[in-house]
Write a protein that holds these residues in place. Structure first.
Motif: not given
Length: 363
Positions: A342-361
């Motif tokens: 969030h600090a890098r992007s200013g976007s919670l949507r990017r946070v969601v994308a990161a969580l989706l990626a980690e959850t998927g491996g």
């Protein structure tokens, strides 16, 4: 327990369901459950969450493979419907003012009784089950386990955002969870009969509907011959879930074998330690269970792992668990990783994308 004498361990993981296009929560569990194997997935209190169940295993490597496989099936099924699933204590982008309730009588009754408390239950946890077939022993060791559970919460901490705002907590899910009347540290019990009498009294008073609503940080399972760890946030990385499973099994093994005198920690101090872990995660200090005083989180974790070495070596888990613990300490808890995105992007949507990626491996 299996025939080799090793304690079996299994995991129940809760996942948020989000629309891939927006990253916001979606009430879609009924459609997903229709397309998923019925023996491994189940509904939760909201239609925006879904639960996956592992089989019980003796080897942590087998548990990791199982969790990975159930996640892959869930993710593939969700993507076919334009959905994603993410494992975290809270979803950064809620998007649901009035969450839909699964059409199951128990959940409907819970929403009728608890109203806004149930309606706001947009949180996910990871629950670890360890075999303890002797139910009297299971309830007697609850308080021996309790001082160590805040450290496990800190390891899992991954819910800094709530309703699109940074809460200032590493695990805001655990703060929300404490609103339930039976949540928190377990009480002292001398026998299963004493525990069952307490549950029956809570049901008779109308405080809870059934035994499954005893939401203490650790409890004898309501449907399995196990001790169930319930304090932890859902974790996007399978490795972190396996770490929690290995540590909890080692704690259970050690405390079930301990017959010496034990002075229970007061409930107020246990709640204080849990709050401390929820506030800071691995990014500050934790209450050291050995001293009762704050100490750097990394030191507390390393001391706990070292103290469990005999139990971990007995189950063949020492190298795996100690390595996973160092990896997690090196990368930081999930809350700090979310905040960094969030600090890098200013976007919670990017946070969601990161969580989706980690959850998927990935990641």
């Amino acid at each position: 327990m299996n025939t080799s004498g090793e304690l079996l361990v299994g995991v129940e993981e809760e996942f948020h369901i989000v629309a891939l296009e927006s990253g916001r929560l979606a009430s879609a569990s009924p459609a997903l459950l229709e397309a998923l194997p019925g023996d491994r997935y189940s509904a939760e209190l909201q239609e925006s969450t879904i639960e996956a169940h592992s089989a019980p295993w003796t080897a942590l490597a087998d548990l990791a493979d199982d969790l990975t496989a159930t996640r892959k099936t869930l993710i593939r099924t969700a993507e076919e419907q334009g959905l994603g699933v993410l494992a975290a204590g809270t979803a950064p982008l809620p998007g649901l003012e009035e969450p839909a309730v699964p059409p199951l009588p128990r959940f409907q009754r819970m929403h009728d009784l608890y109203r806004r408390l149930a309606g706001g239950q947009l949180i996910c946890g990871a629950h670890v089950h360890v075999d303890v077939p002797d139910r009297d022993l299971a309830v007697r060791v609850l308080q021996r386990l309790a001082p160590w559970l805040p450290v496990l919460l800190a390891l899992s901490a991954g819910s800094p955002f709530w309703r699109e705002a940074d809460t200032g907590y590493a695990s805001y899910r655990s703060v929300l969870w404490q609103r339930w009347p039976t949540a928190g540290p377990p009480g002292p019990f001398e026998s299963a009969a004493e525990y069952d009498a307490m549950v029956a009294e809570l049901v008779a008073r109308g405080t809870i509907l059934d035994e499954g609503m005893v939401y203490s940080d650790v409890r004898p399972s309501s449907h399995l011959p196990t001790l169930e760890l319930r304090i932890c946030d859902a974790c996007p990385r399978v490795d972190d879930v396996v770490l929690l499973a290995g540590l909890f099994r080692a704690l259970v093994r050690r405390e079930c074998a301990e017959s010496g005198a034990f002075r229970p920690v007061r409930g107020e101090l246990l709640r204080s330690a849990t709050w401390h872990a929820a506030r800071s995660g691995l990014g500050g200090t934790l209450v050291d269970p050995a001293t009762g005083r704050p100490a750097p989180a990394e030191a507390v974790v390393r001391d706990m792992v070292a103290g469990l070495r005999p139990s971990l070596e007995e189950s063949g888990d020492w190298e795996t668990v100690s390595g996973l613990a160092e990896s997690l300490l090196g990368r930081g808890d999930c809350a700090s990783r979310q905040r960094a995105v969030h600090a890098r992007s200013g976007s919670l949507r990017r946070v969601v994308a990161a969580l989706l990626a980690e959850t998927g491996g990935a990641g």
